[in-house]
Design a protein around this motif. Structure first.
Motif, short mmCIF file in Angstrom:
data_model
loop_
_atom_site.label_atom_id
_atom_site.label_comp_id
_atom_site.label_asym_id
_atom_site.label_seq_id
_atom_site.Cartn_x
_atom_site.Cartn_y
_atom_site.Cartn_z
N ASN A 264 0.98 -1.13 -0.06
CA ASN A 264 0.16 -0.11 0.08
C ASN A 264 0.86 1.25 0.10
O ASN A 264 0.63 2.34 -0.53
N LEU A 265 2.01 1.20 0.82
CA LEU A 265 3.06 2.49 0.54
C LEU A 265 3.44 2.58 -0.76
O LEU A 265 3.95 3.79 -0.94
N CYS A 266 3.58 1.50 -1.36
CA CYS A 266 4.33 1.49 -2.47
C CYS A 266 3.46 1.91 -3.80
O CYS A 266 3.86 2.53 -4.89
N PHE A 267 2.10 2.22 -3.63
CA PHE A 267 1.32 2.64 -4.52
C PHE A 267 1.45 4.00 -4.95
O PHE A 267 1.34 4.82 -4.09
N GLY A 268 1.27 4.30 -6.14
CA GLY A 268 1.72 6.07 -6.31
C GLY A 268 2.89 6.09 -6.57
O GLY A 268 3.97 5.52 -6.40
N LYS A 269 3.34 7.45 -6.70
CA LYS A 269 4.59 7.94 -7.09
C LYS A 269 5.22 8.09 -5.60
O LYS A 269 4.72 8.86 -4.63
N LEU A 270 6.38 7.55 -5.51
CA LEU A 270 7.43 7.66 -4.31
C LEU A 270 7.98 8.70 -4.08
O LEU A 270 8.50 9.25 -5.34
N PRO A 271 8.07 9.38 -3.02
CA PRO A 271 8.74 10.66 -3.04
C PRO A 271 10.34 10.37 -3.51
O PRO A 271 10.69 9.20 -3.06
N ALA A 272 11.32 11.44 -3.77
CA ALA A 272 12.64 11.19 -4.16
C ALA A 272 13.55 10.69 -3.00
O ALA A 272 14.19 9.75 -2.97
N GLU A 273 12.99 11.04 -1.68
CA GLU A 273 14.07 10.71 -0.71
C GLU A 273 13.81 9.23 -0.25
O GLU A 273 14.57 8.69 0.65
N VAL A 274 12.77 8.52 -0.55
CA VAL A 274 12.37 7.26 -0.28
C VAL A 274 13.34 6.28 -1.20
O VAL A 274 13.31 6.35 -2.44
N GLN A 275 14.31 5.51 -0.58
CA GLN A 275 15.28 4.67 -1.25
C GLN A 275 14.47 3.57 -1.72
O GLN A 275 14.14 2.62 -0.83
N VAL A 276 14.57 2.95 -3.19
CA VAL A 276 13.87 1.97 -3.88
C VAL A 276 14.22 0.56 -3.50
O VAL A 276 14.04 -0.41 -3.31
N LYS A 277 15.85 0.84 -3.62
CA LYS A 277 16.77 -0.56 -3.51
C LYS A 277 16.42 -1.04 -2.13
O LYS A 277 16.06 -2.65 -2.23
N PRO A 278 16.32 -0.71 -0.84
CA PRO A 278 15.90 -1.59 0.19
C PRO A 278 14.67 -2.03 0.29
O PRO A 278 14.25 -3.29 0.72
N ILE A 279 13.57 -1.36 -0.44
CA ILE A 279 12.45 -2.13 -0.54
C ILE A 279 12.50 -3.23 -1.48
O ILE A 279 11.73 -4.50 -1.23
N LEU A 280 13.16 -3.20 -2.68
CA LEU A 280 13.26 -4.24 -3.62
C LEU A 280 14.01 -5.24 -3.05
O LEU A 280 13.74 -6.42 -3.46
N ASP A 281 15.10 -5.13 -2.20
CA ASP A 281 15.88 -6.19 -1.57
C ASP A 281 14.72 -7.14 -0.72
O ASP A 281 14.83 -8.26 -0.95
N ILE A 282 13.89 -6.46 -0.17
CA ILE A 282 12.92 -7.28 0.81
C ILE A 282 11.78 -7.88 -0.25
O ILE A 282 11.81 -9.24 0.04
N ILE A 283 11.41 -7.31 -1.18
CA ILE A 283 10.13 -8.00 -2.18
C ILE A 283 11.03 -8.95 -3.00
O ILE A 283 10.13 -9.98 -3.18
N SER A 284 12.16 -8.64 -3.34
CA SER A 284 12.67 -9.91 -4.20
C SER A 284 12.99 -11.05 -3.19
O SER A 284 12.87 -11.99 -4.17
N GLN A 285 12.87 -11.09 -2.16
CA GLN A 285 12.70 -12.42 -1.13
C GLN A 285 11.26 -12.60 -0.98
O GLN A 285 11.31 -14.04 -1.10
N LEU A 286 10.38 -11.83 -1.01
CA LEU A 286 8.94 -12.22 -0.47
C LEU A 286 8.54 -12.90 -1.65
O LEU A 286 7.67 -13.81 -1.57
N ILE A 287 8.90 -12.63 -2.82
CA ILE A 287 8.36 -13.29 -4.27
C ILE A 287 8.53 -14.66 -4.19
O ILE A 287 8.10 -15.39 -5.07
N HIS A 288 9.67 -15.25 -3.40
CA HIS A 288 9.75 -16.60 -3.35
C HIS A 288 9.03 -17.60 -2.15
O HIS A 288 9.20 -18.45 -1.79
N SER A 289 7.94 -16.69 -1.31
CA SER A 289 7.26 -17.17 -0.31
C SER A 289 6.27 -18.09 -0.90
O SER A 289 5.69 -17.97 -2.20
#
Length: 571
Positions: A264-289
């Protein structure tokens, strides 16, 4: 025979030349626009609010504060008898005025409301907790139409204050629960604006696992509302402490809630100060659940990142998510296939290099079964969209589509499916026909693409009709080359279009109020069918006296009775 064209302002414009093949820039813009419409239609599938239901009863007294031994539980311990928690999305409760509810029902549900309010505002912690639990029980019933009456009691700021009572974790827990359920209603903005968000973010660092879980739930509901609410949560720095919740040994119910809140936090345009890489590091693990709820929300989060971040598609590819996403196309659940194929469709709308990543991961061989078998319409539409975007590229990509045996199921869908699937299949076949080589065109025609493509000429979508005309143009050009190579005087593809009624549909398009379509139609008519009328044609008149009779009979045989002014949707 083609009818005489209606007058046009410029003879030069009418006879202008056209560049054959696919306009890559226009095609990419078109597929971006179409994907945006798909995303909007699928938004509610991945983004929703959740009410926190009553837990299963336990013998623990309701006023007992959380202890270290109970912190690992995923729900607080109370004595309330009700149904077990459900992770399914619940609809926000309606809030009709009191007049619309029988007075006896309202009185019964809110009996003692003023006393509850007095206890909440009292200085006695026991009374505060008791009243907060009563409010929570009242709000946990999603069928309860009295949320607005509780809000009008002006207790939201008080519950927000309770979130800072670190010496009373049970009171924090119950207050967060109350705010969670109010945030699941139509009054989420009131929760976001009562000062609760920064305190909920702070509770993500609580030592109590139950409190952390409830804070995640509340923030997820707030973020799922209007963009203003989501921005408030992001502005208070919720992403970093939320990502810290994903730790080894995390209980599945908490992991589900955290993944849902993150999406829900990822929906829409994310502010520039939000680092995407840490989010994707988590999600890239979650898609193996192996858990479907975690898996589905993680895939929706990837889809939102593709849309809401500059170069989001490339970020997702750099995170290494593509191979697993393609593998998930074999998942048995349509609830997983929809977000997975939506992410892949979003990637397929990227640049040529990004589309090539999909091709190299063998996505086409996974799409063929989705097109050929009985899958939901939304999944088939996305599969057609991906094939369409791949076909917009090079001849090598078109050959990959052919080699994966995707053309035959596409043509079958184009002939037999519902209208919206037919349109997506028509885009895919039209793009392949527009950019294909002569051999590839021959393959498409051999699979029976000409007649259904001609039927597309009656559709209302002007962009699709134009793309179909471009495909037919390339097919006719290939037929002309083949005719010369075989020493024949007949273009076989032009002849078949004539026999299947396609020429009539082309003639009808002369009446369409669209210059681009009109010009291309006239080029095809004049280039491939004018030669049928020659001086030695036995049907031509030999005198002016008989000309009117013969021409009228010929036109009556060749034209529809009532040519329409614009394409229609019927076939």
């Amino acid at each position: 025979m083609p009818r005489a064209p209606p007058p046009r302002p410029s003879e030069d414009a009418r006879l202008a030349n056209y560049k054959p093949g696919v306009d890559v820039v226009r095609s990419r813009r078109r597929r971006e626009d179409r994907l945006l419409a798909v995303r909007r239609s699928n938004r509610d599938a991945g983004l929703f609010k959740r009410r926190r239901d009553e837990p299963t009863p336990t013998p623990i007294p309701p006023a007992r504060a959380a202890t270290p031994s109970s912190q690992a539980d995923d729900v607080p311990t109370t004595t309330t008898a009700a149904s077990p928690p459900s992770s399914a999305p619940s609809s926000p409760p309606s809030s009709p005025p009191a007049e619309s509810v029988p007075p006896t029902a309202v009185d019964s549900e809110l009996e003692g409301l003023s006393e509850m309010v007095e206890k909440v505002w009292s200085d006695d912690t026991t009374s505060q907790l008791e009243a907060t639990i009563q409010f929570r029980r009242l709000l946990s019933d999603e069928k309860n139409p009295t949320v607005i009456k509780i809000i009008r009691a002006d207790v939201l700021p008080r519950f927000s204050d309770f979130l800072s009572r670190h010496e009373h974790p049970q009171l924090q827990m119950e207050a967060a629960w109350v705010l969670t359920n109010i945030a699941a209603s139509d009054y989420t903005l009131l929760v976001a604006e009562c000062g609760a968000v920064p305190r909920l973010v702070q509770l993500l660092e609580s030592a109590n696992a139950n409190i952390r879980h409830q804070a995640i739930w509340a923030l997820g509901n707030i973020a799922a509302d209007v963009p203003t609410c989501r921005e408030i949560v992001l502005d208070h720095g919720a992403v970093t402490p939320l990502l810290a919740q994903f730790r080894e040994g995390m209980k599945v119910p908490v992991l589900r809630t955290a993944t849902w809140a993150l999406s829900n936090l990822c929906f829409g345009k994310l502010p520039a100060e939000v680092q995407v890489k840490p989010i994707l590091d988590i999600i890239s693990q979650l898609i193996h659940s192996v858990d479907e709820k975690i898996l589905g929300d993680a895939c929706w989060a990837l889809c939102y990142i593709c849309d809401g971040v500059s170069d989001g598609i490339q970020h997702v590819l750099d995170a290494g998510a593509c191979p697993q996403l393609v593998n998930l196309l074999m998942h048995a659940s349509a609830n997983i296939l929809l977000p997975v194929i939506t992410v892949l469709a979003r990637i397929s709308s990227g640049d040529d290099a990004q589309v090539q990543v999909l091709v190299e991961n063998d996505i086409l061989n996974y799409l063929a079964p989705l097109l050929a078998r009985n899958y939901p319409k939304s999944i088939k539409k996305q599969a057609c969209l991906i094939v369409s975007n791949i076909s917009t590229g090079s001849k090598d990509n078109i050959q990959a589509v052919i080699d994966a045996d995707v053309i035959s199921p596409l043509i079958f869908l184009l002939k037999t499916s519902e209208k919206d699937i037919k349109e997506e299949a028509a885009w895919a076949i039209s793009n392949a026909a527009s950019g294909g080589s002569n051999d590839q065109i021959q393959y498409l025609v051999s699979r029976g693409c000409l007649e259904p493509l001609c039927n597309v000429l009656t559709y209302q979508d002007a962009d699709l009709v134009y793309a179909c005309l471009e495909g037919l143009q390339n097919i006719l050009q290939a037929g002309a080359v083949g005719k010369q190579g075989q020493g024949s005087t007949v273009n076989p593809y032009a002849q078949f279009i004539l026999e299947c009624g396609g020429l009539d549909k082309l003639e009808d398009l002369q009446e369409v109020d669209n210059d681009a379509i009109y010009k291309l139609v006239m080029k095809l008519l004049e280039g491939y069918w004018d030669e049928e009328v020659s001086d030695d044609d036995p049907n031509l008149p030999t005198s002016n006296d008989s000309a009117e009779t013969v021409e009228t009979a010929s036109e009556d045989a060749a034209q529809p009775t009532e040519p329409s002014a614009s394409p229609n949707e019927s076939e």
